[in-house]
Design a protein around this motif. Structure first.
Motif, short mmCIF file in Angstrom:
data_model
loop_
_atom_site.label_atom_id
_atom_site.label_comp_id
_atom_site.label_asym_id
_atom_site.label_seq_id
_atom_site.Cartn_x
_atom_site.Cartn_y
_atom_site.Cartn_z
N LEU A 1 -7.17 -2.77 3.83
CA LEU A 1 -7.21 -2.32 5.22
C LEU A 1 -5.87 -2.57 5.91
O LEU A 1 -5.33 -1.69 6.60
CB LEU A 1 -8.33 -3.05 5.95
CG LEU A 1 -8.76 -2.52 7.31
CD1 LEU A 1 -9.32 -1.11 7.17
CD2 LEU A 1 -9.81 -3.44 7.92
N GLU A 2 -5.32 -3.74 5.73
CA GLU A 2 -4.05 -4.10 6.35
C GLU A 2 -2.92 -3.20 5.87
O GLU A 2 -2.10 -2.72 6.66
CB GLU A 2 -3.73 -5.56 6.06
CG GLU A 2 -2.45 -6.05 6.71
CD GLU A 2 -2.15 -7.51 6.41
OE1 GLU A 2 -1.09 -8.00 6.85
OE2 GLU A 2 -2.98 -8.17 5.73
N VAL A 3 -2.87 -2.92 4.56
CA VAL A 3 -1.80 -2.09 4.00
C VAL A 3 -1.91 -0.66 4.54
O VAL A 3 -0.90 -0.04 4.90
CB VAL A 3 -1.85 -2.10 2.47
CG1 VAL A 3 -0.88 -1.07 1.88
CG2 VAL A 3 -1.52 -3.49 1.94
N ILE A 4 -3.11 -0.13 4.61
CA ILE A 4 -3.28 1.25 5.10
C ILE A 4 -2.79 1.37 6.53
O ILE A 4 -2.02 2.28 6.88
CB ILE A 4 -4.76 1.69 5.00
CG1 ILE A 4 -5.22 1.73 3.54
CG2 ILE A 4 -4.93 3.08 5.62
CD1 ILE A 4 -6.72 1.96 3.39
N LEU B 1 4.43 17.94 1.16
CA LEU B 1 4.92 16.57 1.06
C LEU B 1 3.81 15.64 0.55
O LEU B 1 4.04 14.81 -0.34
CB LEU B 1 5.43 16.08 2.42
CG LEU B 1 5.90 14.62 2.45
CD1 LEU B 1 7.21 14.49 3.20
CD2 LEU B 1 4.85 13.72 3.10
N GLY B 2 2.62 15.77 1.12
CA GLY B 2 1.51 14.94 0.66
C GLY B 2 1.19 15.17 -0.80
O GLY B 2 0.92 14.22 -1.55
N ARG B 3 1.23 16.42 -1.20
CA ARG B 3 0.97 16.75 -2.61
C ARG B 3 2.02 16.12 -3.51
O ARG B 3 1.68 15.51 -4.54
CB ARG B 3 1.00 18.28 -2.78
CG ARG B 3 0.77 18.75 -4.22
CD ARG B 3 1.26 20.18 -4.38
NE ARG B 3 2.70 20.28 -4.12
CZ ARG B 3 3.31 21.40 -3.77
NH1 ARG B 3 2.61 22.51 -3.62
NH2 ARG B 3 4.61 21.41 -3.57
N ASP B 4 3.28 16.22 -3.14
CA ASP B 4 4.35 15.66 -3.98
C ASP B 4 4.24 14.14 -4.07
O ASP B 4 4.44 13.55 -5.14
CB ASP B 4 5.72 16.06 -3.42
CG ASP B 4 5.99 17.55 -3.56
OD1 ASP B 4 5.27 18.20 -4.33
OD2 ASP B 4 6.92 18.04 -2.89
N LEU B 5 3.92 13.49 -2.95
CA LEU B 5 3.75 12.04 -2.97
C LEU B 5 2.60 11.63 -3.90
O LEU B 5 2.75 10.74 -4.73
CB LEU B 5 3.45 11.53 -1.55
CG LEU B 5 4.62 11.08 -0.68
CD1 LEU B 5 4.09 10.63 0.68
CD2 LEU B 5 5.42 9.96 -1.34
N LEU B 6 1.48 12.29 -3.75
CA LEU B 6 0.31 11.93 -4.54
C LEU B 6 0.51 12.25 -6.02
O LEU B 6 0.11 11.48 -6.89
CB LEU B 6 -0.93 12.65 -4.01
CG LEU B 6 -1.48 12.12 -2.69
CD1 LEU B 6 -2.51 13.07 -2.11
CD2 LEU B 6 -2.08 10.73 -2.89
N GLN B 7 1.12 13.37 -6.30
CA GLN B 7 1.38 13.71 -7.70
C GLN B 7 2.27 12.68 -8.37
O GLN B 7 2.05 12.33 -9.54
CB GLN B 7 2.02 15.11 -7.79
CG GLN B 7 1.04 16.24 -7.64
CD GLN B 7 1.72 17.59 -7.74
OE1 GLN B 7 2.95 17.70 -7.58
NE2 GLN B 7 0.95 18.64 -7.99
N ILE C 1 -2.52 6.05 -1.79
CA ILE C 1 -3.40 7.23 -1.83
C ILE C 1 -4.17 7.34 -0.52
O ILE C 1 -4.26 8.40 0.09
CB ILE C 1 -4.38 7.14 -3.02
CG1 ILE C 1 -3.61 7.11 -4.34
CG2 ILE C 1 -5.36 8.31 -3.00
CD1 ILE C 1 -4.49 6.91 -5.56
N ASP C 2 -4.69 6.19 -0.07
CA ASP C 2 -5.44 6.17 1.19
C ASP C 2 -4.52 6.48 2.37
O ASP C 2 -4.92 7.16 3.31
CB ASP C 2 -6.09 4.80 1.39
CG ASP C 2 -6.91 4.38 0.19
OD1 ASP C 2 -7.69 5.21 -0.30
OD2 ASP C 2 -6.77 3.24 -0.28
N VAL C 3 -3.29 5.97 2.31
CA VAL C 3 -2.31 6.25 3.38
C VAL C 3 -2.07 7.75 3.48
O VAL C 3 -2.04 8.31 4.58
CB VAL C 3 -0.99 5.49 3.11
CG1 VAL C 3 0.08 5.95 4.10
CG2 VAL C 3 -1.20 3.98 3.22
#
Length: 503
Positions: free
Chosen positions: A363-366, A428-434, A399-401
């Motif tokens: 929770l804290e990291v997110i 951008l989200g896709r590239d990060l998650l991939q 991933i949660d972020v």
């Protein structure tokens, strides 16, 4: 209302285990199915836990059930005759609680329950289509109404206030006025209940359909202030463009959008969502990752808290630091550092709710890093160094972020969302998650060219923080392609140490 069993208009559909119990306990009269299992049978919904009452000792009946069905038996309250059997059944474990009837008869027992929809009983023996309904639960189910069993029902157990909100979400019920008034009147008594019970009911609301509606109801009833007191400060806190709403309304919208995103990724998309262009673009952009993201969302934490529930709590808390961070410079308003303040609040609230250490850390990291994708989007193009540092700092919580950032972006722009910019943001989200899900060696976790032991031996270093800092610098240089061999890594390390010495 006559105290006679009735046959409902719709047939009751019982879980298969009920039929097994009928055969097993056919020689023991006066055993009744009560509570949620009766309600669910009337609604033709699946039940995973069963409650029985008997005129005799519930512990003895629970022990028989456990012994005959190869389960485990636990005495819950020997004095009151309450026992539990945990039964392995069709690849899951079903809890069967058996209690001695409270008071002189079944009517008294049912009258002591929380809400009328849970105050019905069905004889275990017979065909299973007769229901005792002394308090009008059948009519309340038909009318989609939630009503307490007695005026003192909420005062007797204030956690029932949270349960009322949960039932309204899960079963689509409206809370009738007298019951709603009782919820308000007993808000202050919630603090008398155990933190664990409050926490688990609160999580059940976060895990329910339309959690944003549950949070809004909790706030309106005064209950949310008893659980997350900082949330009350979000109401009416204005935000500058591109925000369309105050912090509280924005927060509820972020929870709603995150729920929709998680539902879509888990393959439970409704027909309404299909027409939603925003979600449709997410589905398209993340089509190759749906299975991996779905597995991520299906994680379970301590005390049967789902990962989805923890995500909804993170969405609730993601801007919790804004009131404290609010600054006005002339006509300019900003919330610089709200993510750091919010992370501290999230950690403290997790401790107050007695979440597990793992839940509290996640929770804290997110909350601490929920702005990172926005900053990366603002500083395009996305570099390998930025990707590496993002996953270095967030780990699996990244991933949660990313998922929360999508919901946050949608909640920020609302109806003013620009589809083209939204498409770029999704890329951008896709590239990060991939980069994480595919474990790209050059982006996330390249095999180290030198270990800490190598550095100590080759450069005559002492174990300590300097070695850790050097490993981090080497990893980042490797990600960027600046070093590709052991020899280059050693040369880089020597240059780095020389620079430190000059300082």
């Amino acid at each position: 209302m006559a105290w006679e069993p009735v046959v409902p208009a719709r047939p009751l559909v019982w879980p298969p285990l009920v039929e097994r119990l009928r055969a097993l306990l056919q020689d023991q009269p006066d055993i009744y199915l009560v509570g949620g299992v009766v309600r669910d049978a009337l609604l033709q919904r699946p039940s995973h836990d069963l409650d029985l009452v008997t005129k005799d000792d519930g512990c003895a009946v629970a022990r028989v059930i456990a012994d005959k069905l190869g389960g485990a038996y636990y005495p819950l309250d020997v004095e009151r005759g309450v026992g539990r059997a945990l039964i392995p059944w069709e690849q899951e474990t079903i809890t069967v609680d058996v209690a001695r009837i409270r008071g002189p008869n079944l009517l008294t027992d049912l009258s002591l329950r929380d809400f009328t929809i849970n105050a019905m009983a069905a004889p275990l023996a017979g065909g299973g289509q007769h229901v005792y309904d002394p308090l009008g639960g059948l009519a309340d189910l038909q009318a989609k109404r939630l009503r307490f069993c007695a005026p003192g029902a909420i005062a007797d157990d204030p956690v029932r206030s949270l349960r009322a909100v949960r039932f309204s979400l899960v079963f689509g019920l409206f809370i009738e006025p007298e019951t709603r008034a009782a919820l308000r009147d007993n808000v202050h008594r919630l603090k008398e209940c155990s933190v664990e019970r409050i926490r688990d009911e609160f999580f059940a609301i976060l895990q329910a359909p339309r959690p944003q509606a549950g949070l809004a109801a909790l706030q309106q009833l005064g209950l949310l202030q008893q659980i997350i007191p900082e949330a009350e400060q979000l109401i009416g806190v204005a935000q500058p463009p591109p925000h369309q709403y105050d912090v509280w309304r924005h927060t509820l919208l972020a929870v709603e959008r995150l729920y929709e995103i998680a539902t879509m990724l888990e393959g439970q998309r409704s027909t309404d969502d299909t027409a939603n262009v925003q979600l449709g673009l997410i589905a398209f952009a993340f089509s190759g990752m749906r299975e991996s993201l779905s597995e991520h969302l299906k994680q379970e934490w301590a005390n049967h808290h789902t990962h989805r529930g923890l995500l909804m709590l993170a969405a609730l808390l993601h801007d919790i630091g804004k009131p404290a961070a609010r600054q006005e410079t002339g006509e300019r308003l900003n919330f610089h550092g709200h993510e750091r303040i919010g992370a501290v609040i999230a950690r403290d609230r997790a401790r107050a709710l007695r979440l597990s250490n793992e839940e509290a850390t996640r929770l804290e990291v997110i909350v601490r890093h929920h702005m990172r994708p926005h900053w990366l989007f603002a500083s395009q193009p996305l570099t390998r160094r930025a990707v590496y540092r993002f996953w270095r700092d967030t780990g699996e919580a990244g991933i949660d972020v990313c998922l929360l950032a999508l919901a946050d972006y949608l909640a920020t722009y609302g109806i003013m969302l620009d589809t083209q910019r939204w498409t770029y943001y999704l890329e951008l989200g896709r590239d990060l998650l991939q980069s994480y899900l595919r474990r790209r060696e050059t982006d996330v976790a390249p095999p180290p060219l030198l270990t800490g032991r190598d550095l100590i031996q080759e450069l005559q270093l002492r174990p300590g923080p300097l070695v850790g800092e050097l490993i981090e610098r080497l990893t980042e240089a490797q990600v960027m392609g600046e070093i590709t061999s052991r020899e280059e890594a050693l040369a880089f390390a020597r240059r780095f140490l020389s620079g430190k010495a000059l300082l």
